[in-house]
Design a protein around this motif. Sequence first.
Motif, PDB file in Angstrom:
ATOM      1  N   PRO A   1       1.694  -4.536   6.816  1.00 37.62           N
ATOM      2  CA  PRO A   1       1.314  -3.495   7.785  1.00 37.62           C
ATOM      3  C   PRO A   1       0.889  -2.189   7.108  1.00 37.62           C
ATOM      4  O   PRO A   1      -0.086  -1.572   7.526  1.00 37.62           O
ATOM      5  CB  PRO A   1       2.594  -3.304   8.587  1.00 37.62           C
ATOM      6  CG  PRO A   1       3.332  -4.569   8.443  1.00 37.62           C
ATOM      7  CD  PRO A   1       3.031  -5.080   7.083  1.00 37.62           C
ATOM      8  N   ASP A   2       1.572  -1.814   6.034  1.00 41.86           N
ATOM      9  CA  ASP A   2       1.197  -0.586   5.336  1.00 41.86           C
ATOM     10  C   ASP A   2      -0.151  -0.721   4.661  1.00 41.86           C
ATOM     11  O   ASP A   2      -0.858   0.270   4.450  1.00 41.86           O
ATOM     12  CB  ASP A   2       2.250  -0.224   4.280  1.00 41.86           C
ATOM     13  CG  ASP A   2       3.531   0.251   4.919  1.00 41.86           C
ATOM     14  OD1 ASP A   2       3.784  -0.153   6.064  1.00 41.86           O
ATOM     15  OD2 ASP A   2       4.264   1.022   4.279  1.00 41.86           O
ATOM     16  N   ALA A   3      -0.507  -1.962   4.315  1.00 47.64           N
ATOM     17  CA  ALA A   3      -1.766  -2.173   3.613  1.00 47.64           C
ATOM     18  C   ALA A   3      -2.956  -1.820   4.479  1.00 47.64           C
ATOM     19  O   ALA A   3      -4.087  -1.774   3.994  1.00 47.64           O
ATOM     20  CB  ALA A   3      -1.873  -3.625   3.152  1.00 47.64           C
ATOM     21  N   MET A   4      -2.720  -1.578   5.763  1.00 48.91           N
ATOM     22  CA  MET A   4      -3.823  -1.220   6.651  1.00 48.91           C
ATOM     23  C   MET A   4      -4.371   0.172   6.350  1.00 48.91           C
ATOM     24  O   MET A   4      -5.321   0.608   6.977  1.00 48.91           O
ATOM     25  CB  MET A   4      -3.356  -1.289   8.114  1.00 48.91           C
ATOM     26  CG  MET A   4      -2.934  -2.675   8.508  1.00 48.91           C
ATOM     27  SD  MET A   4      -4.280  -3.852   8.321  1.00 48.91           S
ATOM     28  CE  MET A   4      -3.474  -5.205   7.508  1.00 48.91           C
ATOM     29  N   GLU A   5      -3.742   0.858   5.386  1.00 51.12           N
ATOM     30  CA  GLU A   5      -4.274   2.152   4.955  1.00 51.12           C
ATOM     31  C   GLU A   5      -5.621   2.003   4.265  1.00 51.12           C
ATOM     32  O   GLU A   5      -6.360   2.968   4.136  1.00 51.12           O
ATOM     33  CB  GLU A   5      -3.288   2.845   4.004  1.00 51.12           C
ATOM     34  CG  GLU A   5      -2.036   3.368   4.673  1.00 51.12           C
ATOM     35  CD  GLU A   5      -2.346   4.479   5.651  1.00 51.12           C
ATOM     36  OE1 GLU A   5      -3.373   5.172   5.474  1.00 51.12           O
ATOM     37  OE2 GLU A   5      -1.561   4.647   6.597  1.00 51.12           O
ATOM     38  N   GLY A   6      -5.927   0.830   3.789  1.00 46.21           N
ATOM     39  CA  GLY A   6      -7.206   0.620   3.119  1.00 46.21           C
ATOM     40  C   GLY A   6      -8.343   0.628   4.132  1.00 46.21           C
ATOM     41  O   GLY A   6      -8.115   0.634   5.340  1.00 46.21           O
ATOM     42  N   PRO A   7      -9.579   0.615   3.639  1.00 51.05           N
ATOM     43  CA  PRO A   7     -10.726   0.538   4.547  1.00 51.05           C
ATOM     44  C   PRO A   7     -10.626  -0.719   5.412  1.00 51.05           C
ATOM     45  O   PRO A   7     -10.167  -1.761   4.949  1.00 51.05           O
ATOM     46  CB  PRO A   7     -11.926   0.460   3.602  1.00 51.05           C
ATOM     47  CG  PRO A   7     -11.439   0.998   2.308  1.00 51.05           C
ATOM     48  CD  PRO A   7      -9.995   0.712   2.232  1.00 51.05           C
ATOM     49  N   THR A   8     -11.056  -0.621   6.664  1.00 50.95           N
ATOM     50  CA  THR A   8     -10.878  -1.731   7.600  1.00 50.95           C
ATOM     51  C   THR A   8     -11.566  -3.026   7.143  1.00 50.95           C
ATOM     52  O   THR A   8     -11.003  -4.104   7.321  1.00 50.95           O
ATOM     53  CB  THR A   8     -11.368  -1.321   8.992  1.00 50.95           C
ATOM     54  OG1 THR A   8     -10.722  -0.105   9.314  1.00 50.95           O
ATOM     55  CG2 THR A   8     -11.007  -2.359  10.017  1.00 50.95           C
ATOM     56  N   PRO A   9     -12.767  -2.983   6.551  1.00 52.01           N
ATOM     57  CA  PRO A   9     -13.344  -4.250   6.073  1.00 52.01           C
ATOM     58  C   PRO A   9     -12.426  -4.959   5.090  1.00 52.01           C
ATOM     59  O   PRO A   9     -12.361  -6.188   5.071  1.00 52.01           O
ATOM     60  CB  PRO A   9     -14.647  -3.822   5.406  1.00 52.01           C
ATOM     61  CG  PRO A   9     -14.980  -2.525   5.994  1.00 52.01           C
ATOM     62  CD  PRO A   9     -13.695  -1.869   6.341  1.00 52.01           C
ATOM     63  N   VAL A  10     -11.718  -4.159   4.296  1.00 55.30           N
ATOM     64  CA  VAL A  10     -10.771  -4.740   3.350  1.00 55.30           C
ATOM     65  C   VAL A  10      -9.630  -5.403   4.095  1.00 55.30           C
ATOM     66  O   VAL A  10      -9.191  -6.506   3.752  1.00 55.30           O
ATOM     67  CB  VAL A  10     -10.252  -3.646   2.405  1.00 55.30           C
ATOM     68  CG1 VAL A  10      -9.088  -4.164   1.597  1.00 55.30           C
ATOM     69  CG2 VAL A  10     -11.361  -3.170   1.514  1.00 55.30           C
ATOM     70  N   SER A  11      -9.154  -4.744   5.133  1.00 54.44           N
ATOM     71  CA  SER A  11      -8.091  -5.348   5.929  1.00 54.44           C
ATOM     72  C   SER A  11      -8.561  -6.683   6.481  1.00 54.44           C
ATOM     73  O   SER A  11      -7.807  -7.654   6.512  1.00 54.44           O
ATOM     74  CB  SER A  11      -7.724  -4.422   7.089  1.00 54.44           C
ATOM     75  OG  SER A  11      -7.423  -3.148   6.617  1.00 54.44           O
ATOM     76  N   ALA A  12      -9.808  -6.718   6.910  1.00 51.41           N
ATOM     77  CA  ALA A  12     -10.332  -7.958   7.477  1.00 51.41           C
ATOM     78  C   ALA A  12     -10.444  -9.033   6.414  1.00 51.41           C
ATOM     79  O   ALA A  12     -10.035 -10.169   6.617  1.00 51.41           O
ATOM     80  CB  ALA A  12     -11.699  -7.696   8.108  1.00 51.41           C
TER      81      ALA A  12
END
Lengths: 525, 711
Positions: free
Chosen positions: B307-318
């Motif tokens: 969940p914390d990793a969502m700090e990255g750019p959204t394409p990365v999250s995807a």
Amino acid sequence: MTTDSVLYLLPEATLAGVATLIVVLGVFVAWRAVWSWVAAAGLVFAAVFVLRFDGVADGGLLAGDAMASFVRWLVVGSGLLLVMAAARASCRTQTAEYVGSLLFAVLGLLLVASAQDLTLMFVGLELVSIPSYILLYLGGRGVPGKEATAKYFFLSVFSSAVTLYGFAFLYGIGGSTHLVEIHARLIDGVPSGFQLLGALALVLIFSGLAFKIAAAPFHFYAPDVYQGTSPINAAILAVLPKIAGIVAMVRILGVAMPGQSETGWHLALVVAALTMTLGNTLALWQNNVRRLLAYSSIAHAGYMLIGLTVAFAAQQTVDTVSQFDGLAAMLFYLAVYALATIGVFAALTYLGDDQRPLETVDEMAGLGRSRPITALAIAVFMFSLAGVPPLAGFWGKLGLFASAIAFQPGQAGGAQGWLLVLAIIGLLNAVVAAGYYLRIVAVMYFRSSDRPAAGEGGAGAWTASFICALLVLAVGLLPGPMVNASRQAATAARTSVQQDAVERAADVAAGSVPFSQTPAMNEPF
Amino acid sequence: MFKIETLMVLIPGLPLLSAIITAALGKWLLRSRSHWPAVLAVGGACLLSVLLLFQVRREAAALHEAGDAQAAAHAVGYEKTYTVWTWAVVSRALPARATFGQQASETSHSADPPGTTVPEDSSTSADARSLEIGITLRADPLTAVMLVTVTLISLLVVIYSIGYMHDDVGYWRFFTYVSLFVFSMTMLVSASNFALLYVFWEAVGLCSYLLIGFWFTRPAAAAAGMKAFLVNRVGDFGFALGLFLLWTTYGTLNFHDTAAAPGILGQTLLADPSQYAGGWVATAICLLLLLGACGKSAQFPLHVWLPDAMEGPTPVSALIHAATMVTAGVYMVTRCTPLYLVSADAQQVVLLVGMITALLAAAIALTQTDLKRVLAYSTISQLGYMFIGLGVGTLPGIVAGMFHLFTHAFFKALLFLGAGSVMHAMGGVIDMRRFGGLRRRMPVTHWTFLIGALALAAVAPFAGFWSKDAIVAAISQRVQDDHHGASVALYQWVFWGSLFTAGLTAFYTFRAFFLTFYGEEQIPEEAGHHAHESPPVMTWPLIVLAAASVFVGWCFQRGQRFDHFLMQTPSLAFSSAQATLPAGEHGGHGNVAVVSTLVALIGIGLAAYLYLGDRWEVAWIARRLRWLYTISYRRFFIDPIYMALFVWPLRGLAAFSYWLDRQCIDRLVDWVGRVPLAIGASVRALQSGLLPFYAMAMVFGLLVLIGILVR
């Protein structure tokens, strides 16, 4: 003397010819820069001959073995680098005489490299020493220069006398000046009644040669002399006599005097420990660069003696060639030390100007910015001398310490524990040494100076230090070839005293060996 | 057209080339054109992956048809390996001790009919085994499926990023990292030995770290990157121990057979699965590997970083934190199926971990207000589903887990990119309380998000339905088969638990959907003039992914295509795996499908009732069930618990060590440091500079040496 020997001695002959030419014609030719080029050309020719006529010597006075070629390459290379580094500096003095003397010293060292006879060895050693006096005199400046020359002259003469005294005793018990015959005589033990003389000869020869490599307690001259003379002279003194001393130690003490192992390893161990500790601890206090490097060179002599200690101790064992060979480690270290030392003194030569050389460590402040390449080269040398991987010095120290630690006693086990202690002392010393080497690096990079170094020592000095830095790096990254060469050299030094014996015995039987003293002293004299 | 080896090398090679080019030229030359190398390379890799898939399919089918031929009779599944070069050789790395692999090869040696290619020297080199690590790539159905999934999603995300990341100062840096990630991920799934797998396991972790902390000037991003890295270290530690145990047990780390040793997942061992080590060794290996998988795939108890990793750019999250990297654990466990089949205990642990994670994450997702966090917890929950599939312990379950991985990649990437599109339009705001009713302003995002949500909620005929249904069906099959077994209760519980989780999934997905796109239109002031539909470069990937989310499930489930293809992977094709296939023809999980669809519809209905329009019940429930609401909203207090259990004690230890170092050790070292100086000072006086003294010192020294030594 056969044709083979003549061909084998072509490098020496070339150097002798070129040096004589330079000294004689130097009186008439005013354009002084030419002589460095001539000397360099002579050395290149010598190198070509070394390559072409490698190992063709007969079994007479000369040992044309792998040991000889290893040292000859080292010597010719060092000579070339020194001539390059001295090119500009020598122009201030009598160039012809200076360069000529340097070539004579190199010639002497070439003789030492392949000498298999006490007489030739001594001639070679003196041929290194005597030109050094002239070099010191020519290169020195003012009163400190003269003082340095005088000190070196008197103490060197004294040490030569001690060496010769030792040679005399060795001749006495060995019955020959030829090392192969001495070895053959002593392999079954010193003749009864002469045990004392054997040990005495060992201590005397060791002490005389210890002066050449600046080992304690015969090291006193080094700091004063290096400080009093020019950087390039300091380089010559720090490298050429050291090569001579180490090579003579290998040829005479390391392999040709069996049966002295007990005395030998005690002696070498004590002197090694004393030398490196003295050198390193005193270097910590120095601010004069050349004085600091003098103590550093003393310390390195101490490290190298670890190899000799191992070699002495290994003579006691059945298997003389262990996995880690002390003599090989010592030779490898010698080469690595020579490269880094010539490099750093060449860099110091380059950094100075006509009026005065770089004197103190403080003057090196800010070099990282004002002379980035030279500073980087000096940093490489410092790290290598300190033994930091992946530079050449690391492998040198690794080899020496490993040879001491991995020593496996065959019969007599007394040396093993002491060698471990010696290795630990060596490691502690390496730590202490890092203190002053890194101080120089830190001063160059982390301190600034409003008065940048002059940098007028000439392109030759700059190039020499650059080449040395590259070589130190190359050997550090690919140590394999050089390690193998040093191993082969040490093995050859061992076998040629033994194998030659067979051939020589045949020669003696044929009555073709003029120097033979075979029917020697079985009865007391 | 291409040799299969060429494809195997080119697929990771192109992204690597792109990473190098972008890193070298991005800052100076490419600048705002930095996406071109990545687009071309990843596009090329995607194309080649599809080619590879077809080639593998053709050759595997050929192998299957020539079933009676001599060569195929002994082949287990289809695989092809290619050693690019041998990277490290440590001779005699394993001492002379009979290892499992050795015993195996010796016994199978005698059992094998003549003519088979059992390595000759493995039994004779009884003295020592050397460790040989090659850069060995492999091609088999499992790898091919993973490659296609990874490169296809990567391509779409890279294209999407052109729009999403434009004007960012780190534009070239972003595409360098993404290319590096695609290289690492393709290598991870192509690796044919555990050492290489581990290297790229770490490499994707590094890329993940770099991309989470992409906006490293934001403290939250830097901290999240650190957290992801540290939590993954725990898992990787277990993974490394697992590898050590594998090495000491089997004497090799290769998947495939080599001349030196039969590989752990190689033909020799698979042909005779009884050679696998059993007992506690098997369980220990599996559990250690599972720990690694839990770290990478964010499974309980190591799920806290995702969940914390969502700090990255959204394409990365995807890309990394939803579709590809986090599935590496699932891939690895699938790859190691032969090891897990030996240990029933380990399989049940996998099942339990999956179940706990699925339920826990779904429960947390119910109340989160951050759209990306809802999706993050949903990712964790869906990964839990995949582990449930793997933990069922039958081939249908494992294949269903992989199938869910495959479909999930599409619809979860779609949802994340949709969320990114919303975030892009809202000026970086992602809190669902601050926007709403966006369906008119962002029609494409709205419709594609709806399709993604339906797929995630597992409504027929969208992709998620087929794969989730396959997992639930596999459990129910297991319950039926095992109805006398001791652990039938466990499977029973997991069956009902997974159905319940499916309901929760439908609810929270549509809660987020309704909160974002329905209700009164509400736009935060950060949005400014951005509050409109995203540019085509961002919406087209959404449309492609939406189409995929509609069709991939149905297309590949039809006639069990996906299953049959995947089952030709050596790890799944060998006898004891095939033995777990249900005996009868299984068409009979229609009732399961009906039940799970009903559950999904109930969840959607409840969400529609509560969040379409402003219902007073929402606040009422939150107030009446305050403690339940708090537990969910505060994520079961796992982060504070970890802080108290691990972080604070370790900080205390660190502070103590620091004090000890400064106050004791440093002072001691300072004192020791003075010793050489003192020695030097004491002998300095000897260096008097007087020549007679030097001479006398030498003579004296000589005499002392003679006096001591010459006797």
